[in-house]
Design an enzyme around this catalytic site. Structure first.
Site, PDB file in Angstrom:
ATOM      1  N   GLY A  12       0.819  -1.215   0.000  1.00  0.00           N
ATOM      2  CA  GLY A  12       0.000   0.000   0.000  1.00  0.00           C
ATOM      3  C   GLY A  12       0.848   1.258   0.000  1.00  0.00           C
ATOM      4  N   GLY A  14      -0.587   4.437  -0.068  1.00  0.00           N
ATOM      5  CA  GLY A  14      -1.354   5.606   0.365  1.00  0.00           C
ATOM      6  C   GLY A  14      -0.573   6.316   1.459  1.00  0.00           C
ATOM      7  N   SER A  34       2.369  -1.556  -4.626  1.00  0.00           N
ATOM      8  CA  SER A  34       1.068  -0.900  -4.768  1.00  0.00           C
ATOM      9  C   SER A  34       0.412  -1.349  -6.071  1.00  0.00           C
ATOM     10  CB  SER A  34       1.255   0.619  -4.787  1.00  0.00           C
ATOM     11  OG  SER A  34       0.019   1.245  -5.021  1.00  0.00           O
ATOM     12  N   HIS A  42      -6.214   5.940  -2.791  1.00  0.00           N
ATOM     13  CA  HIS A  42      -7.437   6.685  -2.461  1.00  0.00           C
ATOM     14  C   HIS A  42      -7.183   7.917  -1.587  1.00  0.00           C
ATOM     15  CE1 HIS A  42     -11.608   7.562  -2.309  1.00  0.00           C
ATOM     16  NE2 HIS A  42     -11.652   7.448  -0.999  1.00  0.00           N
ATOM     17  N   ALA A  46      -9.092  12.528  -0.748  1.00  0.00           N
ATOM     18  CA  ALA A  46      -9.613  13.154   0.474  1.00  0.00           C
ATOM     19  C   ALA A  46      -9.796  14.649   0.231  1.00  0.00           C
ATOM     20  CB  ALA A  46      -8.678  12.897   1.642  1.00  0.00           C
ATOM     21  N   GLN A 227     -18.991   3.133   7.809  1.00  0.00           N
ATOM     22  CA  GLN A 227     -19.501   4.509   7.798  1.00  0.00           C
ATOM     23  C   GLN A 227     -20.194   4.839   6.476  1.00  0.00           C
ATOM     24  OE1 GLN A 227     -16.852   8.296   7.994  1.00  0.00           O
ATOM     25  NE2 GLN A 227     -18.026   8.211   9.900  1.00  0.00           N
ATOM     26  N   HIS A 229     -21.503   8.000   4.441  1.00  0.00           N
ATOM     27  CA  HIS A 229     -21.361   9.459   4.438  1.00  0.00           C
ATOM     28  C   HIS A 229     -22.700  10.084   4.090  1.00  0.00           C
ATOM     29  CE1 HIS A 229     -19.855  13.468   3.733  1.00  0.00           C
ATOM     30  NE2 HIS A 229     -18.665  13.093   4.156  1.00  0.00           N
ATOM     31  N   LEU A 239     -18.283  11.784  -3.505  1.00  0.00           N
ATOM     32  CA  LEU A 239     -18.341  12.502  -2.233  1.00  0.00           C
ATOM     33  C   LEU A 239     -18.524  14.010  -2.417  1.00  0.00           C
ATOM     34  CD1 LEU A 239     -17.965  12.258   0.876  1.00  0.00           C
ATOM     35  CD2 LEU A 239     -15.623  12.971   0.485  1.00  0.00           C
ATOM     36  N   GLU A 242     -17.793  16.900   3.783  1.00  0.00           N
ATOM     37  CA  GLU A 242     -18.376  17.512   4.968  1.00  0.00           C
ATOM     38  C   GLU A 242     -17.973  18.982   5.083  1.00  0.00           C
ATOM     39  OE1 GLU A 242     -18.644  14.791   8.295  1.00  0.00           O
ATOM     40  OE2 GLU A 242     -17.652  16.285   9.541  1.00  0.00           O
ATOM     41  N   ARG A 273     -21.418  11.891  11.509  1.00  0.00           N
ATOM     42  CA  ARG A 273     -21.942  11.347  10.250  1.00  0.00           C
ATOM     43  C   ARG A 273     -23.012  10.289  10.430  1.00  0.00           C
ATOM     44  NH1 ARG A 273     -16.167  11.144   7.104  1.00  0.00           N
ATOM     45  NH2 ARG A 273     -16.099  13.390   6.802  1.00  0.00           N
ATOM     46  N   HIS A 338     -18.802   4.977   2.905  1.00  0.00           N
ATOM     47  CA  HIS A 338     -17.667   5.904   2.811  1.00  0.00           C
ATOM     48  C   HIS A 338     -16.383   5.402   3.466  1.00  0.00           C
ATOM     49  CE1 HIS A 338     -15.525   9.653   2.498  1.00  0.00           C
ATOM     50  NE2 HIS A 338     -15.459   9.806   3.797  1.00  0.00           N
ATOM     51  N   ARG A 373     -16.350   7.107  12.922  1.00  0.00           N
ATOM     52  CA  ARG A 373     -15.197   7.995  12.766  1.00  0.00           C
ATOM     53  C   ARG A 373     -15.658   9.436  12.591  1.00  0.00           C
ATOM     54  NH1 ARG A 373     -12.267  10.308   8.180  1.00  0.00           N
ATOM     55  NH2 ARG A 373     -13.829   9.487   6.756  1.00  0.00           N
ATOM     56  N   SER A 378      -9.124  10.561   9.875  1.00  0.00           N
ATOM     57  CA  SER A 378      -8.489   9.376   9.302  1.00  0.00           C
ATOM     58  C   SER A 378      -7.253   9.713   8.485  1.00  0.00           C
ATOM     59  CB  SER A 378      -9.493   8.529   8.540  1.00  0.00           C
ATOM     60  OG  SER A 378      -9.592   8.962   7.248  1.00  0.00           O
TER      61      SER A 378
HETATM   62  C1  LIG Z   1     -13.586  10.517  -1.350  1.00  0.00           C
HETATM   63  C2  LIG Z   1     -12.942  10.437  -0.003  1.00  0.00           C
HETATM   64  C3  LIG Z   1     -12.697  11.600   0.713  1.00  0.00           C
HETATM   65  C4  LIG Z   1     -12.112  11.536   1.967  1.00  0.00           C
HETATM   66  N1  LIG Z   1     -11.875  12.701   2.666  1.00  0.00           N
HETATM   67  C5  LIG Z   1     -11.258  12.649   3.870  1.00  0.00           C
HETATM   68  C6  LIG Z   1     -10.945  13.837   4.583  1.00  0.00           C
HETATM   69  O1  LIG Z   1     -11.181  14.945   4.126  1.00  0.00           O
HETATM   70  N2  LIG Z   1     -10.342  13.722   5.798  1.00  0.00           N
HETATM   71  C7  LIG Z   1     -10.018  12.515   6.347  1.00  0.00           C
HETATM   72  O2  LIG Z   1      -9.463  12.475   7.436  1.00  0.00           O
HETATM   73  N3  LIG Z   1     -10.288  11.367   5.675  1.00  0.00           N
HETATM   74  C8  LIG Z   1     -10.893  11.415   4.452  1.00  0.00           C
HETATM   75  N4  LIG Z   1     -11.162  10.246   3.786  1.00  0.00           N
HETATM   76  C9  LIG Z   1     -10.626   8.978   4.309  1.00  0.00           C
HETATM   77  C10 LIG Z   1      -9.120   8.909   4.062  1.00  0.00           C
HETATM   78  O3  LIG Z   1      -8.811   9.523   2.842  1.00  0.00           O
HETATM   79  C11 LIG Z   1      -8.621   7.473   4.021  1.00  0.00           C
HETATM   80  O4  LIG Z   1      -9.066   6.767   5.149  1.00  0.00           O
HETATM   81  C12 LIG Z   1      -7.089   7.409   4.019  1.00  0.00           C
HETATM   82  O5  LIG Z   1      -6.565   8.275   3.036  1.00  0.00           O
HETATM   83  C13 LIG Z   1      -6.620   5.992   3.785  1.00  0.00           C
HETATM   84  O6  LIG Z   1      -5.245   5.981   3.597  1.00  0.00           O
HETATM   85  P1  LIG Z   1      -4.463   4.590   3.520  1.00  0.00           P
HETATM   86  O7  LIG Z   1      -3.037   4.930   3.324  1.00  0.00           O
HETATM   87  O8  LIG Z   1      -4.833   3.761   4.694  1.00  0.00           O
HETATM   88  O9  LIG Z   1      -5.061   3.856   2.233  1.00  0.00           O
HETATM   89  P2  LIG Z   1      -5.213   4.318   0.696  1.00  0.00           P
HETATM   90  O10 LIG Z   1      -4.857   5.715   0.464  1.00  0.00           O
HETATM   91  O11 LIG Z   1      -6.560   3.858   0.284  1.00  0.00           O
HETATM   92  O12 LIG Z   1      -4.104   3.443  -0.033  1.00  0.00           O
HETATM   93  C14 LIG Z   1      -4.213   2.041  -0.171  1.00  0.00           C
HETATM   94  C15 LIG Z   1      -3.015   1.533  -0.937  1.00  0.00           C
HETATM   95  O13 LIG Z   1      -3.031   0.111  -0.932  1.00  0.00           O
HETATM   96  C16 LIG Z   1      -2.688  -0.371  -2.210  1.00  0.00           C
HETATM   97  N5  LIG Z   1      -3.247  -1.721  -2.358  1.00  0.00           N
HETATM   98  C17 LIG Z   1      -4.486  -2.148  -2.031  1.00  0.00           C
HETATM   99  N6  LIG Z   1      -4.626  -3.454  -2.329  1.00  0.00           N
HETATM  100  C18 LIG Z   1      -3.441  -3.869  -2.817  1.00  0.00           C
HETATM  101  C19 LIG Z   1      -2.939  -5.106  -3.300  1.00  0.00           C
HETATM  102  N7  LIG Z   1      -3.690  -6.218  -3.342  1.00  0.00           N
HETATM  103  N8  LIG Z   1      -1.655  -5.161  -3.736  1.00  0.00           N
HETATM  104  C20 LIG Z   1      -0.873  -4.050  -3.742  1.00  0.00           C
HETATM  105  N9  LIG Z   1      -1.306  -2.852  -3.292  1.00  0.00           N
HETATM  106  C21 LIG Z   1      -2.560  -2.765  -2.833  1.00  0.00           C
HETATM  107  C22 LIG Z   1      -3.251   0.653  -3.174  1.00  0.00           C
HETATM  108  O14 LIG Z   1      -2.593   0.596  -4.412  1.00  0.00           O
HETATM  109  C23 LIG Z   1      -2.964   1.951  -2.411  1.00  0.00           C
HETATM  110  O15 LIG Z   1      -1.657   2.396  -2.694  1.00  0.00           O
HETATM  111  C24 LIG Z   1     -11.760  10.292   2.530  1.00  0.00           C
HETATM  112  C25 LIG Z   1     -12.001   9.129   1.809  1.00  0.00           C
HETATM  113  C26 LIG Z   1     -12.620   9.197   0.567  1.00  0.00           C
HETATM  114  C27 LIG Z   1     -12.919   7.909  -0.140  1.00  0.00           C
END
Ligand SMILES: Cc1cc2nc3c(=O)[nH]c(=O)nc-3n(C[C@H](O)[C@H](O)[C@H](O)COP(=O)(O)OP(=O)(O)OC[C@H]3O[C@@H](n4cnc5c(N)ncnc54)[C@H](O)[C@@H]3O)c2cc1C
Length: 560
Positions: A12, A14, A34, A42, A46, A227, A229, A239, A242, A273, A338, A373, A378
């Protein structure tokens, strides 16, 4: 042997995965896999912002209190304490790295009010906060020399007794499966929103890491807490942050009433939410929605200037996907899936019960969000705990055993065979049909309002789909860039997660946070002030309840 070797393997790219890697890469050989380019994770989507008690009259204690109350008292209070205390540091660190936060007139980081927060503590970069944070964090990961395997799909984890010794992954470009040997493996794969068909999540959010963990015997936690939204664009479920309500937007039903006064007289549109989503669904279900399907988010009174400056992204989305300009017209909205409060069970250092296996970010359940949440917490979780998990791994690596290459190699052989068999099946079940039925079932029967008969029907449908799954045909035999194959592997993961979500929802006979049971509308602290834990033992999933870490905040009724 087709094997790669690194000290640390992070699945991952992210914010969570990148932040772990930044902490480690200067000392240890650290690799990230990734399934998409890191900047397409994803986190990039945000919008609204990231919480930190920077304000003069704000404090980490208030941030912690709001988070615990918002969680309906299910969050572990020791973990929340870390989140709230470390928040200012995480935001300032990213600011120094180059994130262009929006500013107040006197040059400080601007903060907006968010749902369930007693103070305007959400820092933002217009309504593109994740985009900004992810780019800066990715730059730092490049600077410290993290090795990237982009467009590699992790297919399984490899276990040696009670240790994890690596993983297997498919290189999407070639179709080859490799083993990866490592002393530590981190699950940072984000949420599993796509288990539902109406979701704000990216199509890649299929919860692969959680499913791999479950399969290798690591427990998942609190999976029933999903959750929804309150405000997603009617029709496309994109989305509408908020932040739109944080900046002063109103929710209006078909009769033109600001209906939140009935549900949360004090906080109105800025209640948490779970409460706002239920209010909207109730208005629609009771016939006060427009065309019986949506309500309106009205931003017109904010004025053109504020909308253009603070909410440019959601204005564009409304115009492009609904043909509605919020400067002149109210936006049609409806709730949709969400965020995944549940995830891989781990402690506040990201450690799972299997040594060498860690989890962080939305894929993990530490648990900092409990049953619901708060917005802005997050993004914060990914950065605060990314750093802490990185530090913990560095500490543990000092006396980590040499991982077994043979085990990893054997597993890669097994996965190659499995994929080969899948590809060779010329005729069979259609994966897209199974996926569609799954998403529709989860939307309809495991949504905002739940009840026993629906949940039982959902579970039997999921079991039926799982029986059909072994007969799926990928439809394309090419090995290179075979995205049909990737979709099938994701479907297998989602079926396992849907089963656990539904089992958890069925067993939790109470209403708490985002989990609302029409047949058990009260919160039941006596029986259910507990986390639920799901462990797969061969083909059977064992469920149990474990204690919540309470602490400085007394468990109370939750009103807004
Ligand atoms: C539209 C939207 C708006 C949001 N707005 C906000 C906000 O304003 N404030 C807030 O606090 N939170 C917000 N959130 C929530 C927040 O963005 C996420 O919870 C957070 O960014 C998640 O980060 P992460 O690093 O855990 O995962 P992610 O950013 O989802 O990254 C996941 C990673 O895992 C990798 N991956 C997945 N499966 C595999 C696999 N099988 N093999 C290899 N790689 C894989 C993907 O390629 C990616 O790189 C929002 C979410 C959404 C959907």
């Amino acid at each position: 042997m087709m094997l790669h070797k690194h000290d640390v393997l992070i699945i991952g790219a992210g914010l969570a995965g990148l932040r772990v890697a930044i902490e480690l890469a200067e000392t240890y050989d650290t690799a990230i896999l990734s399934k998409v380019h890191p900047l397409r994770s994803h986190s990039v989507a945000a919008q609204g912002g990231i919480n930190a008690s920077l304000g003069e009259d704000d404090s980490w204690e208030q941030h912690a209190f709001d988070t615990v109350k918002g969680s309906d008292y299910l969050a572990d209070q020791d973990v929340v304490e870390i989140l709230a205390k470390e928040a200012p540091r995480a935001v300032i660190e990213n600011e120094r790295w180059g994130t262009a936060f929006s500013r107040t007139d006197d040059g400080r980081i601007a903060q907006r009010p968010f749902g369930g927060a007693g103070y305007p503590r959400t820092c933002y970069a217009a309504d593109r906060t994740g985009h900004n944070l992810l780019h800066t964090t990715f730059e730092q990961a490049l600077r410290v020399g993290v090795k990237f395997y982009n467009e590699w799909f992790a297919t399984s984890l490899v276990r040696d007794g009670n240790h994890v010794c690596g993983l297997t992954a498919l290189e999407i470009a070639s179709g080859d499966v490799y083993g990866f040997v490592g002393k530590a493996v981190v699950i940072a794969t984000g949420g599993f929103g796509r288990v539902y068909s109406h979701s704000t999540n990216a199509v890649i959010n299929t919860g692969d890491g959680c499913a791999l963990a479950l399969r290798v015997g690591a427990p998942l936690k609190d999976m029933e807490f999903v959750q929804f939204h309150p405000t997603t664009l009617f029709g496309s479920s994109i989305l509408i942050s908020e932040a739109a309500r944080g900046e002063g937007g109103y929710l209006i039903n078909a009769r033109g009433e600001r209906f939140m006064s009935k549900y949360a007289p004090k906080n109105m549109e800025l209640a948490p939410r779970d409460i706002v989503a239920r209010a909207i669904r109730t208005e629609i279900d009771e016939g006060r929605g427009s065309e019986d399907q949506y309500v309106h988010l009205d931003l017109r009174h904010l004025g053109k200037e504020k909308i253009l400056e603070r909410l440019p992204g959601i204005r564009e989305i409304s115009i492009d996907f609904a043909g509605v300009d919020p400067i002149h017209e109210p936006v049609p909205i409806t709730p949709a899936q969400h965020y995944s409060m549940g995830g891989v069970h781990c402690d506040k250092h990201g450690m799972t019960p299997i040594s060498g296996l860690y989890a962080v970010g939305e894929a993990a359940c530490m648990s900092v969000h409990g049953a619901n949440r708060l917005g802005g917490n997050s993004l914060l979780e990914t950065l605060v705990f990314g750093r802490i998990v990185g530090q913990q791994i560095a500490e543990n690596l000092r006396n980590a055993a040499e991982p077994s290459s043979e085990r990893v190699d054997d597993e890669a052989f097994r996965i190659r065979q499995k994929l080969q068999e899948l590809l060779l099946k010329e005729r069979g079940e259609s994966p897209s049909e199974i996926r569609e039925v799954l998403g529709e079932t989860m939307d309809r029967l495991v949504g905002i309002f739940r009840k026993e008969s629906d949940l039982k029907a959902a579970l039997s449908m999921i079991h039926h789909l799982k029986e059909r799954f072994p007969n799926v045909s990928v439809g394309h035999v090419d090995r290179r860039f075979n995205y049909s194959l990737i979709r099938v592997l994701e479907l297998e993961n989602m079926l396992d997660l849907a089963e656990v979500i539904t089992m958890g929802a069925l067993k939790r006979r109470e209403s708490r946070g985002a989990h609302w049971r029409l047949d058990y509308p009260e919160r039941d602290d006596q029986k259910f002030l507990k986390h639920s834990l799901f462990t797969r033992i061969e083909d059977y999933v064992k469920t149990e309840l474990i204690d919540v870490n309470l602490g400085m905040f007394e468990v109370k009724e939750r009103t807004y």
